[in-house]
Scaffold this active site. Structure first.
Site, PDB file in Angstrom:
ATOM      1  N   CYS A   1      35.096  33.956  35.460  1.00 31.14           N
ATOM      2  CA  CYS A   1      34.381  35.178  36.136  1.00 31.14           C
ATOM      3  C   CYS A   1      34.580  36.290  35.201  1.00 31.14           C
ATOM      4  O   CYS A   1      33.761  37.230  35.187  1.00 31.14           O
ATOM      5  CB  CYS A   1      35.114  35.143  37.672  1.00 31.14           C
ATOM      6  SG  CYS A   1      34.835  33.751  38.587  1.00 31.14           S
TER       7      CYS A   1
ATOM      8  N   SER B   1       0.945  38.226  48.935  1.00 33.09           N
ATOM      9  CA  SER B   1       1.483  39.278  49.574  1.00 33.09           C
ATOM     10  C   SER B   1       2.164  40.322  48.349  1.00 33.09           C
ATOM     11  O   SER B   1       2.370  41.551  48.514  1.00 33.09           O
ATOM     12  CB  SER B   1       2.903  39.056  50.294  1.00 33.09           C
ATOM     13  OG  SER B   1       3.662  38.095  49.586  1.00 33.09           O
TER      14      SER B   1
ATOM     15  N   MET C   1      31.805  47.536  42.755  1.00 33.40           N
ATOM     16  CA  MET C   1      31.880  46.184  43.292  1.00 33.40           C
ATOM     17  C   MET C   1      31.071  46.331  44.777  1.00 33.40           C
ATOM     18  O   MET C   1      31.561  46.328  45.847  1.00 33.40           O
ATOM     19  CB  MET C   1      33.240  45.674  43.709  1.00 33.40           C
ATOM     20  CG  MET C   1      33.755  44.786  42.584  1.00 33.40           C
ATOM     21  SD  MET C   1      33.720  45.513  40.756  1.00 33.40           S
ATOM     22  CE  MET C   1      34.508  43.935  40.079  1.00 33.40           C
TER      23      MET C   1
END
Length: 539
Positions: A449, A204, A297
């Site tokens: 983070c 594909s 964000m």
């Protein structure tokens, strides 16, 4: 007539049912050949014999113009009628020895192999067999391999171990597309031997494309780059060192490089999209602004798709495991647009859902950089030395962190960043140790983070620096251009140095005041302070 020597690099399996609306099969086929397809298998599950022969004959006529061999899926009668190069059969089709008798010694025979038991049986028939098709690697929509147990790169590597030294070529099939191709090629190389895939079979990703020539070209570039790297490895030199020019690198050069990226980031202010967990979103945006980048964000699939060409880098942090569809699209588009992609698999080893989600995401795209703490990197490396306790690590830690990050970088074809009291960064060749940082980082939510956010910022800066210094992309084994090892070092070093400066301030009385001071010091940090405080070591 002697048996032909086939280049299996980009093995196109036809599937007319996957063609986009208005796209002619023969037009698509010829464009894919122009793009670099090296062998074509004609697969017609629903056509009657007459139609199958007609399609195969016309396919062969087109492929002959490009000197590309044609194989027939399953049907020996069609192969004999058309005179193709050979056949590909499944485990329940004609026995290999009988097939060899029927088609002669000069034809090619390939066999589908799904596990090590079938690989061992293939070895027993190696006198009649030329290559095996290994799969399915990942989930796929093809009716031939849909629903099979997926192998992943590690499972492919186990089968490659079995056939090592037996003279059988190999291609992998199932869910393979451009973003996960480097992961497959590198991740299937066993540490036990140097046996690697000879090619990849794709349906594909080429057939369903409106631009099959470009799709085939992109796949071919990655496979060819990997094969060049494979030749280098046989010479016992580090492919990463040669590709990235790292021979003779020292710590002073690294620090100068970090200083240069600080300047680029301030001048260029790249947009960095961060799909991150809700707990740290505000702080992540603030540290991004503090170092000179611009945060966004965005998480919606349509929005991240449209934003991707404009951003400098993308961070995917699945701490709260939200917006999975957006993460799939954002990562895939980052790969397509050659933007650095930083993956932070928060608490990936804590639950089966997180492990499954990480595997699903990594099947959709290839990260440029993977950042995690000891528990997260341990889970990614399938290590038992460090266990996960929520988002934290439990246990005594890695005995040799440098070896862990180095091995995982090679396996994942990505930069690996291991964070903790001491940080380790590797591209699979070099390992860099960073010993900066404050104890307060362990006392605030989302310090890891935030470090990931800064790595993404400097990855964007490194890419910009590369583009400013080069007229075009060079061909190498990575989708992203720029020094991503240096970018990872910059993000970690700048964050940890700023934390030290913040912790020493008279107004810092604990974690709450430290959090605010950290953002201030990231904003005020100068290259001179970084150089003075840097504790960087090349291991």
């Amino acid at each position: 007539m002697p048996k032909i020597d086939i280049d299996y690099s980009v093995y196109l399996v036809t599937g007319r049912e996957f063609l986009p609306a208005g796209k002619d099969y023969y037009e698509s086929l010829e464009e894919s050949l122009q793009g670099g397809v090296t062998v074509v298998q004609v697969r017609e599950k629903n056509a009657d014999t007459g139609e199958f022969i007609q399609v195969a004959r016309r396919t062969k006529e087109i492929c002959d113009q490009y000197n590309v061999p044609v194989l027939i899926n399953d049907r020996i009668d069609v192969h004999l009628a058309v005179g193709t190069a050979g056949i590909h059969i499944g485990q329940t089709d004609c026995p290999i020895s009988l097939a060899r008798t029927l088609i002669g010694e000069d034809a090619i025979i390939g066999l589908s192999v799904r596990n090590t038991d079938e690989a061992n049986r293939a070895i027993e028939s190696k006198e009649s067999l030329d290559y095996i098709g290994i799969g399915a690697v990942w989930e796929t929509g093809s009716k031939d391999i849909k629903g099979r147990k997926t192998l992943g790169p590690d499972g492919v590597g186990e089968i490659l171990d079995v056939i090592q030294g037996h003279g059988i070529k190999s291609v992998a099939i199932g869910g393979i597309h451009l973003p996960n191709l480097p992961q497959l090629l590198h991740g299937s190389v066993s540490p036990l031997n140097s046996n690697t895939l000879d090619g990849v079979a794709v349906i594909s990703d080429i057939v369903a494309s409106l631009h099959p020539r470009e799709a085939a070209t992109d796949l071919r570039e990655i496979v060819d780059s990997f094969k060049r790297a494979k030749r280098v490895l046989k010479g016992q030199q580090s492919v990463f060192s040669i590709l990235q020019g790292r021979d003779g690198l020292n710590e002073d050069q690294l620090i100068k490089g970090v200083e240069g990226l600080m300047e680029v980031l301030q001048q260029e202010t790249p947009l960095v999209n961060q799909l991150t967990n809700k707990v740290v979103m505000n702080d992540s945006a603030n540290v991004t602004l503090a170092v000179g980048a611009s945060p966004i964000m965005s998480t919606h699939p349509r929005d991240v798709h449209d934003l991707s060409p404009a951003i400098g880098a993308c961070l995917i942090n699945f701490g709260t495991v939200d917006d999975k569809e957006g993460m799939k699209v954002a990562g895939r588009q980052a790969n397509v647009n050659r933007k650095p992609l930083v993956f932070d698999p928060v608490a990936v080893g804590a639950t089966s859902y997180r492990r499954e989600t990480a595997a699903e995401l990594l099947a959709h795209w290839q990260p440029t950089i993977i950042k995690g703490n000891a528990a997260e990197i341990g889970a990614m490396a399938e290590s038992t030395e460090v266990m996960s306790r929520g988002v934290d690590a439990a246990g005594s830690g890695f005995k040799d962190p440098g070896s862990v990050v180095k091995a995982l970088a090679r396996k994942r074809a990505a930069i690996i960043v291991l964070t903790g009291p001491t940080d380790y960064i590797s591209d699979g060749s070099l390992v860099i140790k960073v010993s900066n940082g404050s104890h307060y980082l362990e006392k605030i939510t989302g310090s890891g983070c935030q470090a990931g956010s800064l790595i993404a910022c400097y990855a964007a800066a490194s890419r910009i620096k590369y583009l400013n210094e080069n007229d075009s992309f060079e061909d190498d084994s990575q989708l992203v251009q720029g020094d991503m090892l240096l970018a990872s070092l910059a993000g970690i070093l700048i964050y940890t140095v700023a934390s030290e400066v913040a912790a020493e301030r008279q107004d810092v009385k604990g974690p709450g005041t430290f959090r605010s001071a950290l953002i201030d010091e990231l904003y005020n940090l100068t290259p001179e302070v970084v150089r003075k405080r840097a504790k960087v070591e090349i291991l």
